[in-house]
Scaffold this active site. Sequence first.
Site, PDB file in Angstrom:
ATOM      1  CE  LYS A  69     -40.145  19.875  19.118  1.00  0.00           C
ATOM      2  NZ  LYS A  69     -40.071  18.432  18.801  1.00  0.00           N
ATOM      3  CB  SER A 321     -35.755  13.391  21.444  1.00  0.00           C
ATOM      4  OG  SER A 321     -36.134  12.558  20.360  1.00  0.00           O
TER       5      SER A 321
HETATM    6  C1  LIG Z   1     -39.224  17.961  17.892  1.00  0.00           C
HETATM    7  C2  LIG Z   1     -38.577  16.661  18.158  1.00  0.00           C
HETATM    8  C3  LIG Z   1     -37.276  16.373  17.694  1.00  0.00           C
HETATM    9  C4  LIG Z   1     -36.469  17.331  16.855  1.00  0.00           C
HETATM   10  O1  LIG Z   1     -36.248  18.588  17.466  1.00  0.00           O
HETATM   11  P1  LIG Z   1     -35.809  19.843  16.587  1.00  0.00           P
HETATM   12  O2  LIG Z   1     -35.536  20.914  17.562  1.00  0.00           O
HETATM   13  O3  LIG Z   1     -36.957  20.158  15.661  1.00  0.00           O
HETATM   14  O4  LIG Z   1     -34.610  19.437  15.797  1.00  0.00           O
HETATM   15  C5  LIG Z   1     -36.724  15.141  18.036  1.00  0.00           C
HETATM   16  N1  LIG Z   1     -37.411  14.223  18.738  1.00  0.00           N
HETATM   17  C6  LIG Z   1     -38.665  14.462  19.189  1.00  0.00           C
HETATM   18  C7  LIG Z   1     -39.352  13.400  19.975  1.00  0.00           C
HETATM   19  C8  LIG Z   1     -39.294  15.681  18.912  1.00  0.00           C
HETATM   20  O5  LIG Z   1     -40.544  15.902  19.356  1.00  0.00           O
END
Ligand SMILES: *Cc1c(COP(=O)(O)O)cnc(C)c1O
Length: 345
Positions: A69, A321
């Site tokens: 993010k 992510s």
């Molecule tokens: C926010 C987040 C997501 C999802 O992202 P979006 O843009 O809301 O779809 C996935 N994995 C992690 C670790 C996140 O912090």
Amino acid sequence: MIIMKSGSLSKLSENITLPVVLADVEQAAARIAGRVIRTPLVASAALLRRAGHPVHLKLETRQPIGAFKLRGAMNAILSLDEKARQRGLVTASTGNHGRAVAYAARELGIPATICMSSLVPGNKVEAIRALGAEIRIFGLSQDDAQEEVERLVQSAGLTPIPPFDDVDVVAGQGTIGLEIVADLPDLATVLVPLSGGGLAGGIAVAVKGLRPQARIIGISMERGAAMHAAIAAGEPVAVREEETLADSLGGGIGLANRVTFALCRNLLDGVILLTEDEIIAGLRHAAREEGEVVEGAGAVGIAAILAGKVALSGPTAVIVSGGNIDPKTHRQIVGGAAGWATSAS
Ligand SMILES: *Cc1c(COP(=O)(O)O)cnc(C)c1O
């Protein structure tokens, strides 16, 4: 469950105007270069054996805040004019987006306020305070905290940084897609954790812009998959929020969604939903076979492969992510504590 759409490529060639395009992502990459990590894409021998195709993990856990993010927040903040920056930033996220805004603001010397409800656990509050943000505790729910954000925007002129439904945030997340295509030019499929759709939408814009034949599959949990419900209904709908190990994937997409719903509906080739036990298996595999500490949301791509819920057709990139999980919870899950499998499923 999967929605297979045949329309995405034809819609691209029909030149539907989408709110974010490849050039936006390329500009974002130039803007944030040197301020976020260009993360490694590492081959997984264990997943190659399972899937029969090369599988590569895109390790966004290596960002300084432990999740992707930072890319979107950094791009959105760098895109503001000087006046908007000086008034200070505000957001309501207690999770990875809150960390990202706090971290980016500190790096750039801009004040940031993060609004939270009084029910947010102390360790989450402290993690964000430690990044230098001002914390404002308000009300008893995330909605209350969001109302406080809107008040601060109106009364104090603070600049809101939204978690996903924003063109600059989406373009920033999309820079992951540019890096993947550069590192894996013959990629066939990208598996992307899906919540508000900023990550999946941005990556889809970048990857399909450069590799129109590549498939982008979104992955959510069965419990409260808001974008999946919206795509099925043809418009944003309210979904009940439920507790899930993939806590970073919780929350709605906003009934007045402006950016990410259009991107995901037009560009995603399918959405897969996972049970809590499947997510646990993904998280365990990441720890035991790949040596990576991954949070529930970060493990869903691996989990989808292990569950046999996605048919791969060639080289595959899995977006890992984030890695922000309570260490005790992580130890219990990886150790195989029986309590987890039952309480979380
Ligand atoms: C926010 C987040 C997501 C999802 O992202 P979006 O843009 O809301 O779809 C996935 N994995 C992690 C670790 C996140 O912090």
